[in-house]
Design a protein around this motif. Sequence first.
Motif, mmCIF file in Angstrom:
data_model
loop_
_atom_site.group_PDB
_atom_site.id
_atom_site.type_symbol
_atom_site.label_atom_id
_atom_site.label_comp_id
_atom_site.label_asym_id
_atom_site.label_seq_id
_atom_site.Cartn_x
_atom_site.Cartn_y
_atom_site.Cartn_z
ATOM 1 N N ARG A 68 0.816 -1.206 0.000
ATOM 2 C CA ARG A 68 0.000 0.000 0.000
ATOM 3 C C ARG A 68 0.857 1.266 0.000
ATOM 4 O O ARG A 68 2.011 1.265 0.458
ATOM 5 C CB ARG A 68 -0.913 0.017 1.219
ATOM 6 C CG ARG A 68 -1.956 -1.082 1.257
ATOM 7 C CD ARG A 68 -2.778 -0.978 2.520
ATOM 8 N NE ARG A 68 -1.945 -0.989 3.718
ATOM 9 C CZ ARG A 68 -2.385 -0.713 4.944
ATOM 10 N NH1 ARG A 68 -3.658 -0.387 5.130
ATOM 11 N NH2 ARG A 68 -1.572 -0.757 5.967
ATOM 12 N N ARG B 183 0.426 3.788 1.901
ATOM 13 C CA ARG B 183 0.712 4.121 3.290
ATOM 14 C C ARG B 183 1.993 3.449 3.785
ATOM 15 O O ARG B 183 2.813 4.059 4.479
ATOM 16 C CB ARG B 183 -0.453 3.710 4.196
ATOM 17 C CG ARG B 183 -0.256 4.141 5.654
ATOM 18 C CD ARG B 183 -1.292 3.497 6.581
ATOM 19 N NE ARG B 183 -2.658 3.807 6.201
ATOM 20 C CZ ARG B 183 -3.304 4.910 6.575
ATOM 21 N NH1 ARG B 183 -2.678 5.814 7.328
ATOM 22 N NH2 ARG B 183 -4.555 5.109 6.205
ATOM 23 N N GLU C 25 -4.538 4.098 1.126
ATOM 24 C CA GLU C 25 -4.892 2.675 1.103
ATOM 25 C C GLU C 25 -4.745 2.038 -0.273
ATOM 26 O O GLU C 25 -4.942 0.827 -0.421
ATOM 27 C CB GLU C 25 -6.329 2.493 1.604
ATOM 28 C CG GLU C 25 -6.552 2.997 3.026
ATOM 29 C CD GLU C 25 -5.542 2.424 4.012
ATOM 30 O OE1 GLU C 25 -5.281 1.208 3.939
ATOM 31 O OE2 GLU C 25 -5.031 3.182 4.847
ATOM 32 N N TYR D 103 -3.120 0.328 -3.492
ATOM 33 C CA TYR D 103 -1.975 -0.540 -3.744
ATOM 34 C C TYR D 103 -1.169 0.030 -4.903
ATOM 35 O O TYR D 103 -1.737 0.549 -5.876
ATOM 36 C CB TYR D 103 -2.415 -1.970 -4.047
ATOM 37 C CG TYR D 103 -2.838 -2.733 -2.818
ATOM 38 C CD1 TYR D 103 -1.913 -3.428 -2.050
ATOM 39 C CD2 TYR D 103 -4.171 -2.728 -2.409
ATOM 40 C CE1 TYR D 103 -2.301 -4.123 -0.907
ATOM 41 C CE2 TYR D 103 -4.570 -3.409 -1.265
ATOM 42 C CZ TYR D 103 -3.626 -4.096 -0.518
ATOM 43 O OH TYR D 103 -4.001 -4.759 0.624
#
Length: 240
Positions: free
Chosen positions: A102, A104, A146, A148
């Motif tokens: 991800r 993040r 969030e 990918y």
Amino acid sequence: MAPIAGGGDDTPLLVAENIEVNASWGHIYGPVSFTVRPGGVTVLVGSGGRGRTALLLTLAGRMKPSKGQLHSFGHTNNAQHLFKQAAIAYIDEVDEIEQTIRVRDVVTETIRWAAPWYKWVAPAKQDDLERICRPVFGPYSLPTLEAYVEELPELTAALFRIAVANVRKPPLLVVGGVDRLTRVDSAHKLMARLVDLGREQTIITADVNGGFPDLQLRDVITVDNLTDNEFVKLEQEERN
């Protein structure tokens, strides 16, 4: 060398004098000679492949010339010193991101690498994403935390890789070829963002087509001897 748009100081930042790189199994590129002036975007024009990639790695201090001299930041053939002055992005051999991860997680890891070893780093938040990515993305939308990496559009993915690689904002940023993007419009947008970054850093990138005439590029430099000798003649014929 063909100047496209100037900056103030023409004192060379990098001077390559007949540099080449050889491996135990054979010749990779060179000899090549050119000068990179400080500031703006310098585009190296040449066919993609291992030779061009190795040259970009050399200019970022990730490889050392086998022959010739590379003058940079007051040193000659000092890859370690050049390494400290440069960031490199969008070159799979260096900064390829695992696809099943991800955004993040990538931002969090980037912050951890930049933080002191003893400091605990929490998972990245939107403010972190904005701080790291906005200077590179400019007017374009940031990816969501969030998302990918494998799901990002190609331009977004390229800008994201540049953003996390350039978090230190060193004097020199070396970026893999913009011609890797499949859409001309995306390549133009990427180059335009590099031009904006070139207001505060020296940017070196590559493009087999030579960049875009409507953008304020610092220099466009044709570099030969990036392919195996048997392909050089064919490469030159294709350009004519």
